[in-house]
Write a protein that holds these residues in place. Structure first.
Motif, PDB file in Angstrom:
ATOM      1  N   UNK A 189     -56.072  71.694 -39.165  1.00  0.00           N
ATOM      2  CA  UNK A 189     -55.541  72.055 -37.843  1.00  0.00           C
ATOM      3  C   UNK A 189     -54.009  71.427 -37.722  1.00  0.00           C
ATOM      4  N   UNK A 190     -54.213  69.937 -37.950  1.00  0.00           N
ATOM      5  CA  UNK A 190     -52.857  69.324 -37.691  1.00  0.00           C
ATOM      6  C   UNK A 190     -51.961  69.714 -38.747  1.00  0.00           C
ATOM      7  N   UNK A 191     -52.576  70.084 -39.898  1.00  0.00           N
ATOM      8  CA  UNK A 191     -51.597  70.527 -41.108  1.00  0.00           C
ATOM      9  C   UNK A 191     -51.005  71.784 -40.644  1.00  0.00           C
ATOM     10  N   UNK A 192     -51.821  72.712 -39.912  1.00  0.00           N
ATOM     11  CA  UNK A 192     -51.246  74.140 -39.531  1.00  0.00           C
ATOM     12  C   UNK A 192     -50.199  74.051 -38.797  1.00  0.00           C
ATOM     13  N   UNK A 193     -50.255  73.010 -37.590  1.00  0.00           N
ATOM     14  CA  UNK A 193     -49.110  72.937 -36.660  1.00  0.00           C
ATOM     15  C   UNK A 193     -47.978  72.298 -37.377  1.00  0.00           C
ATOM     16  N   UNK A 200     -49.958  74.759 -31.263  1.00  0.00           N
ATOM     17  CA  UNK A 200     -50.779  73.785 -30.614  1.00  0.00           C
ATOM     18  C   UNK A 200     -52.163  73.647 -31.172  1.00  0.00           C
ATOM     19  N   UNK A 201     -52.554  72.753 -31.099  1.00  0.00           N
ATOM     20  CA  UNK A 201     -54.127  72.385 -31.428  1.00  0.00           C
ATOM     21  C   UNK A 201     -54.521  71.360 -30.354  1.00  0.00           C
ATOM     22  N   UNK A 221     -42.264  63.516 -37.325  1.00  0.00           N
ATOM     23  CA  UNK A 221     -41.962  64.949 -36.908  1.00  0.00           C
ATOM     24  C   UNK A 221     -41.538  65.107 -35.481  1.00  0.00           C
ATOM     25  N   UNK A 222     -41.050  66.364 -35.104  1.00  0.00           N
ATOM     26  CA  UNK A 222     -40.595  66.654 -33.560  1.00  0.00           C
ATOM     27  C   UNK A 222     -42.053  66.757 -32.879  1.00  0.00           C
ATOM     28  N   UNK A 223     -43.046  67.001 -33.298  1.00  0.00           N
ATOM     29  CA  UNK A 223     -44.429  67.085 -32.818  1.00  0.00           C
ATOM     30  C   UNK A 223     -44.800  66.142 -31.718  1.00  0.00           C
TER      31      UNK A 223
END
Ligand code: IPD
Ligand code: CA
Ligand code: CA
Ligand code: CA
Length: 264
Positions: A189-193, A200-201, A221-223
């Motif tokens: 899921x983190x990779x999908x973000x 969002x996850x 990253x900007x996340x």
């Protein structure tokens, strides 16, 4: 040993571990339960963790290790050099689908994550980051595709409990989005973000090994990645966590704060 050399070793270990998993999948899995009937572990979760631990002990005999299948003798603080391992993230997928699972390894110094790797085994897709050096995907520099992404223009992932209980106005959040997708591996899921496939996850009770490698990647990253209430993660405990692009993060946090004010 410098961080880049550690990162190279991690990549070798992870690929070797993946070869062993592919080989192991030629035989029936031995599946056991842990804390409850849905909490599964297989012979390959255990052998993969054992293999990675043995590599760490060979190269870094004085480093500490925290791993999901480590059993007794886990560490009680993050002082000094600490490796954090999730040998198979998405064990239920692994058992039911033989797919959609990841190997995750991170290294932290005094609690500060220095490097991390998430390997999507069946897609042969390896994401890694060393602190301050950006993200690499399969050994090449990788840019997250967006600086920002709003809920209204994207898909999101929320774990089952948040959805079933409609926690933090989850249904409102889903309604605002283009849709919900959930695949059952925190690492994937983190990779999908990071790939921009989700904005969002959010999930409850993610353990240090579910998050540590993701922290290394997200920091480059900007996340944003915090506990649901906005506090910094604590890698010595389970965290209810959200990882998201800045706008999506703010939308989630506003709904979260509203639900807290309403006594949710
Ligand atoms: C689990 C997965 C799942 C998440 C759980 C984790 P595991 O890890 O990442 O997506 O919802 O909280 O425990 O046990 O398969 O390594
Ligand atoms: Ca996990
Ligand atoms: Ca696991
Ligand atoms: Ca597990």
């Amino acid at each position: 040993m410098d961080l880049n050399k550690r990162a190279q070793l991690v990549r070798q270990w992870v690929y070797q571990a993946a070869d062993q998993i592919h080989e192991g999948l030629k035989n029936p899995l031995i599946v056991k339960t842990k804390s409850n009937p849905k909490d599964l572990v297989t012979n390959l979760d255990q052998s993969t963790e054992k293999f990675i631990r043995s590599q760490i002990k060979t190269h870094f005999p004085n480093d500490k290790i925290l791993g999901e299948e480590g059993g007794q003798g886990q560490i009680d603080n993050l002082q000094g050099p600490v490796w954090i391992i999730d040998p198979i993230d998405g064990t239920t997928n692994f058992v039911c689908q033989h797919n959609h699972f990841a190997i995750m390894v991170a290294f932290a110094l005094d609690g500060d994550v220095q490097l991390g790797a998430i390997y999507d085994v069946m897609n042969d897709d390896y994401f890694s980051a060393v602190k301050g050096q950006g993200i690499q995907r399969n050994g090449q520099a990788y840019q997250v595709p967006y600086d920002d992404l709003a809920i209204s223009e994207s898909l999101i992932a929320l774990n089952r409990q948040i959805l079933l209980d409609d926690r933090y106005h989850a249904k409102d959040l889903v309604s605002q989005s283009l849709g919900i997708r959930y695949n059952g591996s925190a690492g994937l899921e983190i990779l999908n973000v990071l790939k921009g496939e989700l904005s969002l996850y959010a999930a409850l009770a993610l353990k240090p090994w579910d998050l540590a490698a993701g922290v290394a990647l997200v920091n480059e990253s900007p996340l944003k990645l915090t506990q649901l209430d906005g506090q910094a993660l604590n890698l010595m405990q389970a965290n209810a966590s959200v990882i998201a692009y800045p706008s999506a993060y703010q939308t989630f946090r506003d709904l979260y704060d509203r639900s807290v004010q309403e006594g949710d």
